[in-house]
Motif scaffolding. Structure first.
Motif, PDB file in Angstrom:
ATOM      1  N   VAL A 152      38.438  56.180 -28.418  1.00  0.00           N
ATOM      2  CA  VAL A 152      39.904  56.099 -28.577  1.00  0.00           C
ATOM      3  C   VAL A 152      40.223  56.282 -30.069  1.00  0.00           C
ATOM      4  CG1 VAL A 152      41.936  54.893 -27.654  1.00  0.00           C
ATOM      5  CG2 VAL A 152      39.669  54.166 -26.903  1.00  0.00           C
ATOM      6  N   PRO A 153      39.925  57.463 -30.623  1.00  0.00           N
ATOM      7  CA  PRO A 153      39.994  57.656 -32.081  1.00  0.00           C
ATOM      8  C   PRO A 153      41.362  57.355 -32.706  1.00  0.00           C
ATOM      9  CG  PRO A 153      39.714  59.755 -30.916  1.00  0.00           C
ATOM     10  CD  PRO A 153      39.468  58.678 -29.933  1.00  0.00           C
ATOM     11  N   ALA A 154      42.440  57.604 -31.977  1.00  0.00           N
ATOM     12  CA  ALA A 154      43.784  57.366 -32.533  1.00  0.00           C
ATOM     13  C   ALA A 154      43.995  55.880 -32.859  1.00  0.00           C
ATOM     14  CB  ALA A 154      44.862  57.846 -31.562  1.00  0.00           C
ATOM     15  N   VAL A 155      43.468  55.003 -32.015  1.00  0.00           N
ATOM     16  CA  VAL A 155      43.589  53.559 -32.253  1.00  0.00           C
ATOM     17  C   VAL A 155      42.726  53.155 -33.451  1.00  0.00           C
ATOM     18  CG1 VAL A 155      43.100  51.246 -31.314  1.00  0.00           C
ATOM     19  CG2 VAL A 155      44.230  52.952 -29.883  1.00  0.00           C
ATOM     20  N   ALA A 156      41.528  53.719 -33.534  1.00  0.00           N
ATOM     21  CA  ALA A 156      40.639  53.427 -34.669  1.00  0.00           C
ATOM     22  C   ALA A 156      41.307  53.843 -35.978  1.00  0.00           C
ATOM     23  CB  ALA A 156      39.310  54.159 -34.488  1.00  0.00           C
ATOM     24  N   GLU A 157      41.959  54.992 -35.947  1.00  0.00           N
ATOM     25  CA  GLU A 157      42.632  55.507 -37.150  1.00  0.00           C
ATOM     26  C   GLU A 157      43.805  54.596 -37.548  1.00  0.00           C
ATOM     27  OE1 GLU A 157      45.207  57.470 -39.773  1.00  0.00           O
ATOM     28  OE2 GLU A 157      45.825  57.226 -37.679  1.00  0.00           O
ATOM     29  N   LEU A 158      44.550  54.101 -36.558  1.00  0.00           N
ATOM     30  CA  LEU A 158      45.665  53.168 -36.802  1.00  0.00           C
ATOM     31  C   LEU A 158      45.152  51.889 -37.476  1.00  0.00           C
ATOM     32  CD1 LEU A 158      48.775  52.412 -36.060  1.00  0.00           C
ATOM     33  CD2 LEU A 158      47.715  51.131 -34.187  1.00  0.00           C
ATOM     34  N   LEU A 177      49.643  52.167 -30.206  1.00  0.00           N
ATOM     35  CA  LEU A 177      50.034  53.153 -31.225  1.00  0.00           C
ATOM     36  C   LEU A 177      51.503  53.057 -31.632  1.00  0.00           C
ATOM     37  CD1 LEU A 177      47.992  56.279 -30.022  1.00  0.00           C
ATOM     38  CD2 LEU A 177      47.484  54.752 -31.955  1.00  0.00           C
ATOM     39  N   GLU A 178      52.271  52.266 -30.899  1.00  0.00           N
ATOM     40  CA  GLU A 178      53.674  52.021 -31.284  1.00  0.00           C
ATOM     41  C   GLU A 178      53.757  51.095 -32.504  1.00  0.00           C
ATOM     42  OE1 GLU A 178      55.571  50.348 -27.888  1.00  0.00           O
ATOM     43  OE2 GLU A 178      55.426  52.177 -26.685  1.00  0.00           O
ATOM     44  N   ALA A 179      52.676  50.374 -32.780  1.00  0.00           N
ATOM     45  CA  ALA A 179      52.662  49.422 -33.894  1.00  0.00           C
ATOM     46  C   ALA A 179      52.850  50.148 -35.222  1.00  0.00           C
ATOM     47  CB  ALA A 179      51.351  48.647 -33.899  1.00  0.00           C
ATOM     48  N   THR A 180      53.626  49.517 -36.110  1.00  0.00           N
ATOM     49  CA  THR A 180      53.927  50.160 -37.401  1.00  0.00           C
ATOM     50  C   THR A 180      53.452  49.349 -38.600  1.00  0.00           C
ATOM     51  OG1 THR A 180      56.121  49.132 -37.351  1.00  0.00           O
ATOM     52  CG2 THR A 180      55.953  51.404 -36.508  1.00  0.00           C
ATOM     53  N   ASN A 181      52.910  48.158 -38.338  1.00  0.00           N
ATOM     54  CA  ASN A 181      52.414  47.352 -39.457  1.00  0.00           C
ATOM     55  C   ASN A 181      51.312  46.398 -38.988  1.00  0.00           C
ATOM     56  OD1 ASN A 181      53.738  45.015 -38.317  1.00  0.00           O
ATOM     57  ND2 ASN A 181      55.653  45.776 -39.205  1.00  0.00           N
ATOM     58  N   PHE A 182      50.736  45.679 -39.931  1.00  0.00           N
ATOM     59  CA  PHE A 182      49.613  44.787 -39.684  1.00  0.00           C
ATOM     60  C   PHE A 182      49.927  43.716 -38.626  1.00  0.00           C
ATOM     61  CE2 PHE A 182      46.859  41.244 -40.406  1.00  0.00           C
ATOM     62  CZ  PHE A 182      45.704  41.708 -41.007  1.00  0.00           C
ATOM     63  N   LYS A 218      50.258  43.378 -30.676  1.00  0.00           N
ATOM     64  CA  LYS A 218      49.981  44.303 -29.563  1.00  0.00           C
ATOM     65  C   LYS A 218      48.667  43.927 -28.865  1.00  0.00           C
ATOM     66  CE  LYS A 218      53.341  47.429 -30.313  1.00  0.00           C
ATOM     67  NZ  LYS A 218      54.507  47.460 -29.439  1.00  0.00           N
ATOM     68  N   PHE A 219      47.670  43.550 -29.661  1.00  0.00           N
ATOM     69  CA  PHE A 219      46.380  43.178 -29.083  1.00  0.00           C
ATOM     70  C   PHE A 219      46.476  41.887 -28.263  1.00  0.00           C
ATOM     71  CE2 PHE A 219      44.496  46.559 -31.470  1.00  0.00           C
ATOM     72  CZ  PHE A 219      43.312  46.842 -30.809  1.00  0.00           C
ATOM     73  N   LYS A 220      47.422  41.022 -28.618  1.00  0.00           N
ATOM     74  CA  LYS A 220      47.644  39.827 -27.787  1.00  0.00           C
ATOM     75  C   LYS A 220      48.317  40.223 -26.478  1.00  0.00           C
ATOM     76  CE  LYS A 220      47.958  36.235 -31.266  1.00  0.00           C
ATOM     77  NZ  LYS A 220      48.782  36.292 -32.457  1.00  0.00           N
ATOM     78  N   GLN A 221      49.268  41.133 -26.560  1.00  0.00           N
ATOM     79  CA  GLN A 221      50.050  41.527 -25.385  1.00  0.00           C
ATOM     80  C   GLN A 221      49.223  42.271 -24.336  1.00  0.00           C
ATOM     81  OE1 GLN A 221      53.170  40.496 -24.800  1.00  0.00           O
ATOM     82  NE2 GLN A 221      52.955  39.379 -26.722  1.00  0.00           N
TER      83      GLN A 221
END
Length: 360
Positions: free
Chosen positions: A236-242, A302-307, A313-316
């Protein structure tokens, strides 16, 4: 009459394992799911009874592996976990060993650590694992939402849990007691309803299936979190990059997934289905579950925009219908992540272990 109604209401709010349901629990969705799942459970129970035919032993095979992936009925769960993990063989080869550990001389520091660990608030370990996270979980006692571990319960499982942890700490002196072990042992006790079996299953998990997860340096745990990061880069490279772009370390979002083996993260039935496979197939099941959660919710993450947003998101992604529907969820963990050979995991473990050691 009112007392009877209150009793029924209380029973409704507590599941069959003794966990109180939260105030926002979605009873309608759960009942819709469980009415379907009950059909599956009934069918699986019949198949397991035919497979066991009253025997107390089974041989590992593709058929058994398939059966385990489809779920072990609760009435057979403790027995199957004991057999496939090697805990049963170890217990039979060491008769009376568990009780000798309890009757022997105790290490006062270990006993005090366990007593403190079961009672005190936020611990040093959780500060270490969640350093920099927006929220640390209150762990003033094991399973505060489980009625069977309350001091008012009859019988109260706190003493059983204490015995298992004290015995294990004296059995495995290199590990002793580490926070997180109380949750693992507590779950084992709820399923086996047997102190000695819980001890040997804990030994199977900590000694063989998850080596170095609970050692003082937690090297295995830290390594596997890095391994997950590498697997996400591959799958899931896009998540790793985020994560990289916002400087979010994997330990901040998945440490509890690993150290608690999804306890208190995913619904009870789902956790037990994961553990069915964990005892049979080993630690790569944890990676399959983690990758499935991330892959399934890639667009949402990937909707996340900050730390802080990423952490939230990971909790949700560990809530909702997807994880409640444990039967379809378990089918997904064997398809969504694709091929995941143990050779790949072991190779990644070698390089990630070196990286963790170099970081000190």
């Amino acid at each position: 009459m009112e007392r009877r109604e209150a009793g029924r209401d209380w029973a409704y709010r507590v599941d069959s394992y003794g966990f109180e349901r939260p105030e926002d629990f979605d009873y309608a969705s759960y009942e819709a799911f469980f009415s379907r799942y009950l059909v599956v459970l009934t069918r699986r129970a019949i198949k397991w009874s035919k497979l066991l035919k009253g025997n107390k032993s089974i041989q590992k095979s593709l058929k058994v592996k398939r059966y385990i992936r489809k779920g072990i009925p609760n009435e057979h769960r403790a027995l199957i976990w004991m057999i496939v993990s090697g805990a049963q063989a170890n217990m039979e080869q060491n008769p009376g060993y568990y009780h000798r550990l309890l009757e022997g001389e105790k290490n006062d520091k270990l006993v005090e650590a366990i007593k403190t660990g079961l009672e005190e608030h936020i611990t040093e370990l959780w500060h270490l694992l969640l350093e920099g996270a927006a929220e640390a979980r209150d762990m003033n006692r094991t399973f505060p939402d489980n009625v069977k571990f309350r001091k008012t319960a009859d019988p109260c499982l706190q003493h059983t849990l204490y015995n298992v942890l004290v015995a294990y700490g004296h059995h495995n002196k290199a590990v002793g007691y580490c926070q997180g072990m109380n949750f693992i042992a507590g779950y084992l006790i709820l399923i086996t309803k047997n102190e000695e079996e819980s001890f040997w299953l804990l030994d199977a998990l900590i000694g063989r299936i998850l080596p170095d997860y609970y050692s003082p340096a937690m090297l295995g745990l830290k390594t596997d979190q890095e391994v997950l990061g590498e697997l996400v880069k591959m799958k899931v490279p896009a998540v790793a990059e985020l994560m990289e772009r916002h400087g979010v370390m994997w330990t901040l979002v998945v440490s509890r997934w690993f150290i608690c083996l999804f306890i208190d993260i995913l619904p009870v039935e789902t956790v037990l289905r994961i553990w069915d496979c964990l005892f049979y197939e080993g630690s790569k099941i944890i990676f399959r579950v983690a990758l499935t959660l991330i892959k399934q919710h890639q667009a949402f993450i990937l909707e996340a925009t900050n730390f802080p947003d990423i952490c939230d998101k990971f909790k949700q992604i560990t809530k909702g219908t997807f994880v409640t529907e444990c039967h379809s969820f378990m089918q997904k963990i064997f398809t969504d992540p694709g091929s995941l050979p143990m050779a790949t995991i072991n190779k990644l473990r070698e390089t990630c272990r070196e990286k963790v050691l170099s970081q000190g």
